[in-house]
Design an enzyme around this catalytic site. Structure first.
Site, PDB file in Angstrom:
ATOM      1  N   CYS A 142       0.829  -1.210   0.000  1.00  0.00           N
ATOM      2  CA  CYS A 142       0.000   0.000   0.000  1.00  0.00           C
ATOM      3  C   CYS A 142       0.867   1.265   0.000  1.00  0.00           C
ATOM      4  CB  CYS A 142      -1.005  -0.039   1.150  1.00  0.00           C
ATOM      5  SG  CYS A 142      -2.378   1.131   0.904  1.00  0.00           S
ATOM      6  N   HIS A 235      -4.305  -4.620  -0.029  1.00  0.00           N
ATOM      7  CA  HIS A 235      -4.088  -5.155   1.320  1.00  0.00           C
ATOM      8  C   HIS A 235      -4.566  -6.608   1.383  1.00  0.00           C
ATOM      9  CE1 HIS A 235      -2.673  -1.814   3.795  1.00  0.00           C
ATOM     10  NE2 HIS A 235      -3.516  -1.008   3.167  1.00  0.00           N
ATOM     11  N   GLU A 237      -3.489  -8.871   3.126  1.00  0.00           N
ATOM     12  CA  GLU A 237      -3.362  -9.371   4.502  1.00  0.00           C
ATOM     13  C   GLU A 237      -4.564  -9.037   5.370  1.00  0.00           C
ATOM     14  OE1 GLU A 237      -2.005  -5.121   5.024  1.00  0.00           O
ATOM     15  OE2 GLU A 237      -2.070  -6.618   3.427  1.00  0.00           O
TER      16      GLU A 237
END
Length: 302
Positions: A142, A235, A237
């Site tokens: 990011c 993102h 994760e």
């Protein structure tokens, strides 16, 4: 194989409850194998959540991974206890003499500032310069990806008219790339950012290849030709509820925010969101660890 983390790290209990293979230091040191040494520069405000999210993905590979957490010495976090930072984190002067097989540079809530106005920018540029000689492959996430593209290649970021916020479809742009081995032609990934990088800026750099794009979220995944620098604007994760928490936080602050796109069932915030990106997130991290870190790193660093 497991990730090797400190015995008392709060994420350890959470990961064990999720059936993620973790190992404390005592057990890891008794194994006669060469683990991968991964350093995570955690710039996220909620550091403990970010730790759990990243360790969950690092722990899903057949490789043993030693993890070191790094924080900027020139910035004092407001949302993480001093005790936690002192117990589990180190600072750059303490590790700059070391070699690491892989590094992750996370996102940070500073994307609307010019890079040079970020309080720890000078320190971050020192770290990114250090990775050229001391890290086999670095994964930037990011804002970390935008910062890396700017520092290494002079690629600017641009403000978006409204926040890129939701879970978007992405296509594989580069065929036969090891990082995307096993990926479907279309896969989903969360995004949460106010700024963007432009495809045409990246395509002007001969050393960079765009690996994945989204019609709505734009450039998703970029890699240097030698695989030593990976840039990820989304993102993967994130937990299933992370966008929901960000949405509710911004609403409570009275900030202009729209419902995360393609996230809540029927676009109804009262319904629990589903995680539709988990499998590709795990595959991305496994591919990075295997093909870009494990297969490329020397057994003994000189």
């Amino acid at each position: 194989m497991p990730i090797n983390i400190p015995k008392d790290l709060p994420a350890k209990e959470i990961l064990e409850q999720e059936n993620i293979f973790v190992m404390d230091e005592e057990r890891a040191y008794s194994q006669d194998i060469r683990p991968l040494n991964i350093i995570i520069l955690n710039l996220m405000p909620e550091k403990e959540k970010a730790e759990t999210q990243l360790l969950r993905l690092l722990g899903n590979s057949p490789l043993q991974v030693n993890v070191t957490f790094l924080r900027p010495a020139t910035h004092e976090p407001k949302t993480t206890s001093k005790h936690h930072l002192e117990q589990f984190y180190t600072i750059f002067p303490h590790i700059r003499h070391r070699k690491f097989d892989g590094m992750i540079i996370t996102g940070a809530p500073v994307e609307q500032l010019p890079f040079e106005e970020v309080t720890y920018w000078d320190e971050l540029t020192d770290i990114m310069e250090w990775t050229k000689t001391n890290v086999t492959s670095t994964l930037h996430i990011c804002w970390g990806a935008q910062a890396g593209l700017y520092y290494h290649y002079g690629i600017p970021k641009y403000p978006l008219p409204e926040k890129c916020f939701g879970v978007f479809n992405h296509t594989v742009e580069a065929k036969n790339v090891k990082l995307l081995r096993g990926f479907d032609d279309v896969f989903r990934m969360p995004h949460s950012r106010h700024t963007d990088v432009k495809r045409e800026d990246i395509e002007k750099v001969p050393d960079l290849t765009i690996l994945s794009m989204s019609d709505k979220a734009g450039v998703c995944l970029v890699a240097s030709n030698d695989g030593r620098r990976i840039f990820l604007t989304g993102h993967p994760e994130y937990d299933a509820t992370t966008l929901k928490e960000e949405y509710e936080r911004d609403l409570a602050k009275g900030l202009p925010i729209h419902i995360p796109e393609s996230y809540f069932p029927n676009d109804d915030p009262s319904q629990p969101p589903l995680n539709t990106w988990r499998s590709h997130a795990n595959l991305l991290f496994v591919n990075w660890l295997n093909y870009y870190v494990y297969q490329e790193t020397p057994y003994e660093w000189e």
